[in-house]
Design a protein around this motif. Structure first.
Motif, PDB file in Angstrom:
ATOM      1  N   ASP A   1      91.917  73.160  25.964  1.00  0.00           N
ATOM      2  CA  ASP A   1      91.373  72.517  27.160  1.00  0.00           C
ATOM      3  C   ASP A   1      92.484  71.904  28.008  1.00  0.00           C
ATOM      4  O   ASP A   1      92.445  71.968  29.244  1.00  0.00           O
ATOM      5  CB  ASP A   1      90.355  71.446  26.771  1.00  0.00           C
ATOM      6  CG  ASP A   1      89.113  72.049  26.127  1.00  0.00           C
ATOM      7  OD1 ASP A   1      88.842  73.230  26.390  1.00  0.00           O
ATOM      8  OD2 ASP A   1      88.430  71.331  25.371  1.00  0.00           O
ATOM      9  N   ASP A   2      93.469  71.285  27.355  1.00  0.00           N
ATOM     10  CA  ASP A   2      94.593  70.709  28.101  1.00  0.00           C
ATOM     11  C   ASP A   2      95.357  71.792  28.850  1.00  0.00           C
ATOM     12  O   ASP A   2      95.739  71.611  30.017  1.00  0.00           O
ATOM     13  CB  ASP A   2      95.539  69.975  27.145  1.00  0.00           C
ATOM     14  CG  ASP A   2      94.899  68.754  26.514  1.00  0.00           C
ATOM     15  OD1 ASP A   2      94.037  68.155  27.170  1.00  0.00           O
ATOM     16  OD2 ASP A   2      95.236  68.418  25.371  1.00  0.00           O
ATOM     17  N   PHE A   3      95.594  72.923  28.197  1.00  0.00           N
ATOM     18  CA  PHE A   3      96.343  74.008  28.837  1.00  0.00           C
ATOM     19  C   PHE A   3      95.599  74.547  30.057  1.00  0.00           C
ATOM     20  O   PHE A   3      96.180  74.710  31.132  1.00  0.00           O
ATOM     21  CB  PHE A   3      96.580  75.130  27.827  1.00  0.00           C
ATOM     22  CG  PHE A   3      97.200  76.361  28.425  1.00  0.00           C
ATOM     23  CD1 PHE A   3      98.557  76.408  28.725  1.00  0.00           C
ATOM     24  CD2 PHE A   3      96.421  77.472  28.708  1.00  0.00           C
ATOM     25  CE1 PHE A   3      99.122  77.534  29.285  1.00  0.00           C
ATOM     26  CE2 PHE A   3      96.981  78.607  29.270  1.00  0.00           C
ATOM     27  CZ  PHE A   3      98.333  78.631  29.556  1.00  0.00           C
ATOM     28  N   LYS A   4      94.288  74.810  29.916  1.00  0.00           N
ATOM     29  CA  LYS A   4      93.517  75.371  31.023  1.00  0.00           C
ATOM     30  C   LYS A   4      93.384  74.374  32.174  1.00  0.00           C
ATOM     31  O   LYS A   4      93.430  74.753  33.344  1.00  0.00           O
ATOM     32  CB  LYS A   4      92.135  75.804  30.523  1.00  0.00           C
ATOM     33  CG  LYS A   4      92.200  76.991  29.574  1.00  0.00           C
ATOM     34  CD  LYS A   4      90.807  77.436  29.154  1.00  0.00           C
ATOM     35  CE  LYS A   4      90.883  78.669  28.262  1.00  0.00           C
ATOM     36  NZ  LYS A   4      89.541  79.138  27.846  1.00  0.00           N
ATOM     37  N   ARG A   5      93.218  73.103  31.842  1.00  0.00           N
ATOM     38  CA  ARG A   5      93.102  72.092  32.901  1.00  0.00           C
ATOM     39  C   ARG A   5      94.395  71.996  33.697  1.00  0.00           C
ATOM     40  O   ARG A   5      94.380  71.958  34.936  1.00  0.00           O
ATOM     41  CB  ARG A   5      92.754  70.740  32.284  1.00  0.00           C
ATOM     42  CG  ARG A   5      92.753  69.586  33.288  1.00  0.00           C
ATOM     43  CD  ARG A   5      92.350  68.299  32.583  1.00  0.00           C
ATOM     44  NE  ARG A   5      93.191  68.022  31.430  1.00  0.00           N
ATOM     45  CZ  ARG A   5      94.387  67.463  31.504  1.00  0.00           C
ATOM     46  NH1 ARG A   5      94.907  67.149  32.680  1.00  0.00           N
ATOM     47  NH2 ARG A   5      95.083  67.220  30.402  1.00  0.00           N
ATOM     48  N   ARG A   6      95.539  71.966  33.020  1.00  0.00           N
ATOM     49  CA  ARG A   6      96.812  71.850  33.726  1.00  0.00           C
ATOM     50  C   ARG A   6      97.136  73.111  34.512  1.00  0.00           C
ATOM     51  O   ARG A   6      97.736  73.045  35.584  1.00  0.00           O
ATOM     52  CB  ARG A   6      97.923  71.545  32.723  1.00  0.00           C
ATOM     53  CG  ARG A   6      97.769  70.188  32.059  1.00  0.00           C
ATOM     54  CD  ARG A   6      98.943  69.860  31.165  1.00  0.00           C
ATOM     55  NE  ARG A   6      98.767  68.573  30.511  1.00  0.00           N
ATOM     56  CZ  ARG A   6      99.681  68.013  29.726  1.00  0.00           C
ATOM     57  NH1 ARG A   6     100.828  68.639  29.504  1.00  0.00           N
ATOM     58  NH2 ARG A   6      99.448  66.841  29.156  1.00  0.00           N
ATOM     59  N   ARG A   7      96.744  74.260  33.985  1.00  0.00           N
ATOM     60  CA  ARG A   7      96.983  75.489  34.736  1.00  0.00           C
ATOM     61  C   ARG A   7      96.151  75.510  36.018  1.00  0.00           C
ATOM     62  O   ARG A   7      96.641  75.937  37.071  1.00  0.00           O
ATOM     63  CB  ARG A   7      96.635  76.705  33.872  1.00  0.00           C
ATOM     64  CG  ARG A   7      96.915  78.041  34.572  1.00  0.00           C
ATOM     65  CD  ARG A   7      96.617  79.209  33.674  1.00  0.00           C
ATOM     66  NE  ARG A   7      95.222  79.248  33.283  1.00  0.00           N
ATOM     67  CZ  ARG A   7      94.691  80.220  32.540  1.00  0.00           C
ATOM     68  NH1 ARG A   7      95.463  81.195  32.081  1.00  0.00           N
ATOM     69  NH2 ARG A   7      93.419  80.193  32.219  1.00  0.00           N
ATOM     70  N   LYS A   8      94.910  75.031  35.942  1.00  0.00           N
ATOM     71  CA  LYS A   8      94.072  74.979  37.138  1.00  0.00           C
ATOM     72  C   LYS A   8      94.649  74.020  38.169  1.00  0.00           C
ATOM     73  O   LYS A   8      94.657  74.314  39.372  1.00  0.00           O
ATOM     74  CB  LYS A   8      92.647  74.553  36.747  1.00  0.00           C
ATOM     75  CG  LYS A   8      91.681  74.554  37.897  1.00  0.00           C
ATOM     76  CD  LYS A   8      90.280  74.193  37.431  1.00  0.00           C
ATOM     77  CE  LYS A   8      89.299  74.198  38.597  1.00  0.00           C
ATOM     78  NZ  LYS A   8      87.928  73.821  38.156  1.00  0.00           N
TER      79      LYS A   8
END
Length: 331
Positions: A105-112
């Motif tokens: 979730d952290d990875f996808k949030r920061r990528r967005k």
């Protein structure tokens, strides 16, 4: 032969106040126990202690981090690894320069968030690049525009409107169902080409379209609603104009809604000026300084909210417009 359990068996009750051949003593419909002494057991209240927290003693060795890039995780200064949360894990292991403490979730949030920043920066640079070129070609163009989307298929020209930003917007041909956003400096002009036959068929709930506007580098999610007034089938039938040409006339209302006000908290001045227009009619002011965080929906009031729109065949396309501009409230 089968054996049967008696419905009322004799219960042995040596410790229940009776002998082995009698039923247990009953008191107030409960089985009554007797004790050899009159003293009750010692039930002392017990208070549990706090949870154990392991604190490293001064000078004790610090447990190793799962990766080199996990150093700034506690301060939020790390970069999430794109492989650690996958089934195969990260091939670099502890030598990875990305954080292994961040989850999927952290990875996808920061990528967005990163993609949003890149997108906003591209829009800003394109607007600055086209400002001089557009202004030199046509002084009425003002600050220039950044067009999103490309018209394909059946095309319908947007009628000229009377207002500064509407006059500055270039005359574009839109495909039916297409929605584009033009940026003029800090202002945004939304244009949506709607097939009035489709709108007429959706007279109960109307049509809606989601899109995003970028203000001060922050993308704000919005929804534009267009709905017929009453029952268009009984209100405005098709009228023949000349040989083989038809037109469709109906009344419609427009509404702009912010589907998620959270991004507005990151904009220094979240108040917006909102204008609506439809067909060839002049724009109508809905709000000079609308706060979508306090009131997510913005629309015209009373008779001003009703638009008489007409579209000619064969496409029966009509252009609906919305202008949104940052506009702090007057002091």
């Amino acid at each position: 032969s089968p054996s049967f359990v008696p419905l009322n068996p004799v219960i042995r009750a040596e410790n229940m106040g009776g002998d082995s051949n009698t039923r247990p003593a009953v008191k107030n419909t409960f089985i009554h126990y007797t004790y050899d002494t009159d003293e009750q057991p010692d039930y002392r209240p017990v208070q549990s202690g706090p949870a154990k927290i392991d604190i490293l003693a001064p000078g004790a060795p610090v447990p190793p981090l799962p990766s080199v890039g996990s150093v700034g995780h506690a301060a939020g200064a790390c970069k999430a690894c794109a492989h650690i949360w996958k089934p195969g894990g990260c091939a670099k292991g502890s030598d990875c320069t990305f954080c292994h403490l961040c989850d999927e979730d952290d990875f996808k949030r920061r990528r967005k968030e990163k993609l949003t920043r890149i997108k906003a920066e591209k829009v800003r640079r394109r607007a600055e690049t086209e400002t001089g070129a557009k202004a030199s070609e046509d002084p009425a163009m003002g600050d220039g525009a950044v067009q999103r989307g490309r018209a394909t298929g059946s095309r319908h020209a947007a009628a000229p409107l009377v207002a500064s930003i509407f006059e500055a917007a270039p005359s574009l041909e839109l495909a039916l169902g297409e929605l584009i956003v033009d940026y003029h400096g800090a202002s945004a002009l939304i244009r949506w080409a709607i097939d009035l036959r489709k709108l007429r068929a959706q007279h109960r709930c109307g049509l809606s379209r989601r899109f995003g506007l970028i203000f001060a580098g922050v993308e704000v999610p919005l929804v534009l609603f267009v709905a017929p007034v009453g029952d268009p089938a009984a209100q405005a039938p098709q009228v023949t104009r000349g040989k083989g040409q038809q037109s469709l006339t109906m009344q419609a209302v427009m509404q702009l809604k912010c589907s998620d006000p959270a991004p507005l908290a990151r904009i220094p001045a979240p108040w917006m000026l909102v204008n609506f227009a439809a067909g060839g009619w002049a724009p109508r002011l809905a709000a000079k300084a609308h706060d979508f965080a306090a009131q997510p929906t913005c629309s015209l009031i009373g008779k001003d909210a009703i638009w008489d729109v007409t579209a000619a065949g064969p496409g029966f396309g009509c252009i609906f417009h919305v202008e949104v501009s940052p506009s702090p409230p007057a002091a």
